[in-house]
Design an enzyme around this catalytic site. Structure first.
Site, short mmCIF file in Angstrom:
data_model
loop_
_atom_site.label_atom_id
_atom_site.label_comp_id
_atom_site.label_asym_id
_atom_site.label_seq_id
_atom_site.Cartn_x
_atom_site.Cartn_y
_atom_site.Cartn_z
CB CYS A 2 22.07 44.28 42.73
SG CYS A 2 22.92 44.54 44.27
NE ARG A 28 23.02 42.58 36.87
CZ ARG A 28 23.08 43.73 36.21
NH1 ARG A 28 23.00 43.72 34.90
NH2 ARG A 28 23.21 44.88 36.82
CD1 TRP A 74 28.27 40.32 44.04
CD2 TRP A 74 28.72 42.49 44.31
NE1 TRP A 74 29.63 40.48 44.01
CE2 TRP A 74 29.95 41.80 44.18
CE3 TRP A 74 28.77 43.87 44.50
CZ2 TRP A 74 31.17 42.44 44.21
CZ3 TRP A 74 30.00 44.51 44.53
CH2 TRP A 74 31.19 43.79 44.38
CG ASN A 100 20.36 46.65 40.83
OD1 ASN A 100 19.97 45.92 41.75
ND2 ASN A 100 20.40 46.27 39.57
N GLY A 101 22.59 49.76 43.16
CA GLY A 101 23.34 51.01 43.28
C GLY A 101 23.65 51.32 44.73
CD GLU A 481 41.88 38.78 29.89
OE1 GLU A 481 42.06 39.72 30.68
OE2 GLU A 481 40.80 38.17 29.79
CE LYS A 485 39.40 36.26 32.08
NZ LYS A 485 38.69 37.37 31.49
CD GLU A 488 37.88 36.65 35.83
OE1 GLU A 488 38.24 36.90 34.69
OE2 GLU A 488 36.93 37.23 36.39
CG HIS A 504 64.18 44.33 36.02
ND1 HIS A 504 65.48 44.79 36.09
CD2 HIS A 504 63.92 44.19 34.70
CE1 HIS A 504 65.96 44.96 34.87
NE2 HIS A 504 65.03 44.59 34.01
CE LYS A 603 29.95 39.13 31.44
NZ LYS A 603 31.30 38.64 31.06
C1 F6R Z 1 37.32 39.70 33.99
C2 F6R Z 1 36.25 40.66 33.77
C3 F6R Z 1 36.39 42.01 34.38
C4 F6R Z 1 35.79 43.07 33.44
C5 F6R Z 1 35.76 44.44 34.15
C6 F6R Z 1 35.25 45.52 33.22
O1 F6R Z 1 37.05 38.49 33.34
O2 F6R Z 1 35.28 40.37 33.14
O3 F6R Z 1 37.71 42.30 34.69
O4 F6R Z 1 36.56 43.12 32.28
O5 F6R Z 1 34.93 44.36 35.27
O6 F6R Z 1 33.99 45.20 32.73
P1 F6R Z 1 33.40 45.94 31.45
O7 F6R Z 1 34.19 45.47 30.26
O8 F6R Z 1 31.97 45.49 31.39
O9 F6R Z 1 33.55 47.39 31.67
#
Ligand code: F6R
Length: 608
Positions: A2, A28, A74, A100-101, A481, A485, A488, A504, A603
């Protein structure tokens, strides 16, 4: 997650300021949006869906006012419907609240309020707040006292902004959820901060109001703000608190797309610059020294990293750097940290978090503090909760990252972790081999960006059944990673493995429909073993994409090659990663996915 925006003192521009703020918070992640305006009149407009839909709804409704709040939701409690969108109101329609929260005691409060005759319109936890305020107003409390008393009854995490009909003020409070106040330019627009006249903004994140001001005040847990013609911040005891005004250094332009189709592509391309910013002034190549503010005196006997998602992959990389330097180190998923063995002796606990607001990481860092450990955060966000709660902060200086998928901040994290080890535990021999590679890294990365053929590879395999990524040592976190990427933003199945693990179990999944991206750097025993793994998948008909510096014979067995320049293996991890970022981006683009706002993702993940 949010997003909140609020403003006072913007006159006729109030509504547009709120909607612009919501658009700036889109990164976000959200599924509904709304605004409430007060002052001369009072009204709310909200809808499920995107901000375009909110704009359409606003065009049908006349809403004006001199004070306002807005929200992107969200979903946590209840699906993304118009009713569940914020702002929420009380029974009389005279109070509007965004939040938010998560309010943990909302069910008890809701039961009590319902028994007292209140009617609820939504399934959200938030809606208890306007009803609590309504009760206080009905018993004669002034608006500020009513909001303050309502907030004092809440348990859990919240950033809250509220307005009350007939009052030209905005009230805000926080606990465990970020909230920042923007202090506007004075009426003449001379650029000076005018604490007496505003305008003032409140938001969950600076981009929401960065267009209007760079002067910010961070609200702390338990603090309460009243924003009208002036700004008053009080503590939990109701006493005024002196707050420092800080200046945000990045430019509003940095939050635009600068001609790129997506923020993600822009941010991938910004990496050379982000790395220069990260390294600037911290590395003295002539003296072969690294000097990083605030951490120079640390001499940890062991390290525990805590992080989530992409930042966890950076933690895996960082833990290898420390292990190689002889310092015992372990990377933990932040959400699992509570059940991990406690830190030993003067172990340092390091939380890696781009946003500095990830609830799981903050909770792990708090757990570490409780266990008596010294804490450090590696973060991109000055003034974030992580920086305020940790003993030390190491800034990656990547600039704002808007795309939900972390790209340039992952590069910044890896670069900063190199600085961290070089500045604290590595010897001069190691420094003299790594520092030149770091110096060349921005240029090497630019050359990968300029010459990459990842778009062609992505086009060929966009409709593949699954994508696998394999790598060893520093390339192992990059393989994880690369898979994260891709999944997602493309919604396709992808997995990363330590190359040696394929046989394995995962090898059973490998077919001619599953391209395998093999990360091979150098020509030592590690590279040779990965080449062996390439042969194993090739024998099962899998198409192979070698991401390599060409030192080994990996290319001989590959259907495609994505090249990187030769460099130190630690720096090479950042270069192979760029190729994988581009593959993920172009696969998602080929499939027509909403790259900057992938479904279900946010985000900044501010709930556990
Ligand atoms: C993937 C991504 C998430 C963040 C995770 C932690 O592209 O962005 O996996 O890495 O939510 O976020 P931070 O780094 O803000 O703690």
């Amino acid at each position: 997650m949010c997003g909140i925006i609020g403003c006072v003192g913007r006159g006729d521009e109030t509504l547009e300021t709120l909607v612009h703020g919501l658009e700036s918070l889109e990164y976000r992640g959200y599924d509904s949006a709304g605004v409430a305006l007060g002052g001369d009149s009072f009204g709310v407009c909200k809808t499920s869906g995107e901000i375009e839909q909110l704009r359409a709804a606003l065009a049908e409704q006349s809403l004006s006012g001199s004070v306002g709040i807005g929200h992107t939701r969200w979903s946590t409690h209840g699906p993304p419907t118009d009713e569940n969108a914020h702002p929420h109101q009380d029974c009389t329609g005279e109070v509007a609240v965004v939040h938010n929260g998560i309010i943990e005691n909302y069910q008890e409060l809701r039961d009590d309020l319902t028994a007292a005759g209140h009617t609820f319109k939504s399934e959200t936890d938030t809606e208890v707040v306007p009803h609590l305020i309504e009760d206080e107003l009905a018993s004669g409390a002034a608006p500020e006292a009513a909001v303050r008393t309502a907030v004092s009854q809440l348990e859990g995490s919240y950033a809250i902004a509220a307005i009350v009909d007939g009052t030209d003020a905005l009230f805000a409070a926080r606990n465990d959820s970020p909230l920042v106040i923007g202090v506007g330019l004075d009426a003449e627009g001379t650029g000076s901060t005018n604490l007496a006249n505003g305008p003032y903004f409140i938001a969950s994140d600076v981009p929401a109001f960065r267009k209007y001001t760079a002067q910010v005040i961070y609200l702390e847990d338990g603090e309460f703000a009243r924003l009208d013609g002036s700004l008053t911040v009080t503590g939990a005891d109701g006493q005024p608190v002196e707050k420092a005004v800080e200046t945000i250094e990045w430019d509003p332009e940095e939050t635009g797309k600068s001609g790129y189709d997506h923020y993600m592509l822009k941010e991938i391309n910004e990496q050379p610059r982000a790395l220069r910013q990260c390294l600037r002034g911290r590395v003295d190549e002539l003296a072969s020294t690294v000097d990083v503010e605030s951490i120079g005196d640390l001499d940890p006997s062991g390290i525990q990293f805590v992080a989530c998602g992409t930042s966890y992959h950076a933690a895996l990389y960082g833990s290898q750097l420390f292990e190689q330097a002889g310092v015992p180190s372990q990377a933990y998923l932040a959400s699992e940290y509570a059940s991990s063995p406690p830190p030993i002796g003067d172990d340092l606990v390091v939380g890696i978090t781009q946003s500095g607001e990830t609830a799981d990481t903050l909770s792990a860092l708090r757990e570490a503090k409780q266990r008596g450990a010294e804490t450090l955060t590696v973060t991109n966000t000055v003034g974030s909760t992580a920086t305020r709660e940790c003993d030390h902060a190491l800034y990656i200086r990547s600039g704002p990252e808007i795309g939900v998928a972390a790209t340039k901040t992952f590069a910044g994290q890896l670069a900063a972790l190199n600085l961290f080890t070089l500045a604290t535990v590595e010897d001069s021999q190691r420094r003299s081999s790594v520092i030149p590679a770091l110096r060349d890294l921005p240029g090497d990365m630019q050359s990968v960006l300029d010459n990459s053929t990842a778009a062609e590879v992505a086009e060929e395999y966009a409709t593949a059944e699954s994508f696998f990524f394999i790598g060893r040592r520093y390339q192992y976190p990059v393989a994880l990673e690369g898979a994260l990427k891709l999944k997602e933003i493309s919604y396709e199945h992808a997995e990363g493995f330590a190359a040696g693990e394929l046989k394995h179990g995962p090898l059973a999944l490998v077919t001619d429909q599953t391209p395998v991206f093999a990360l091979v750097v150098g020509d030592g025993p590690i590279a040779r073993k990965t080449v062996g793994n390439i042969k194993e998948v090739q024998a099962r008909d899998a198409p192979v994409v070698a991401v390599t510096d060409g030192q080994s014979n990996a290319a001989t067995y590959a259907d495609h090659v994505l090249e990187i320049p030769e460099t130190n293996p630690r720096a090479a991890a950042l270069l192979t990663n760029v190729q994988l970022q581009l593959v993920a981006y172009h696969v998602a683009d080929n499939l027509g996915r909403p790259i900057d706002k992938p479904r279900n993702l946010a985000k900044s993940v501010t709930v556990e």
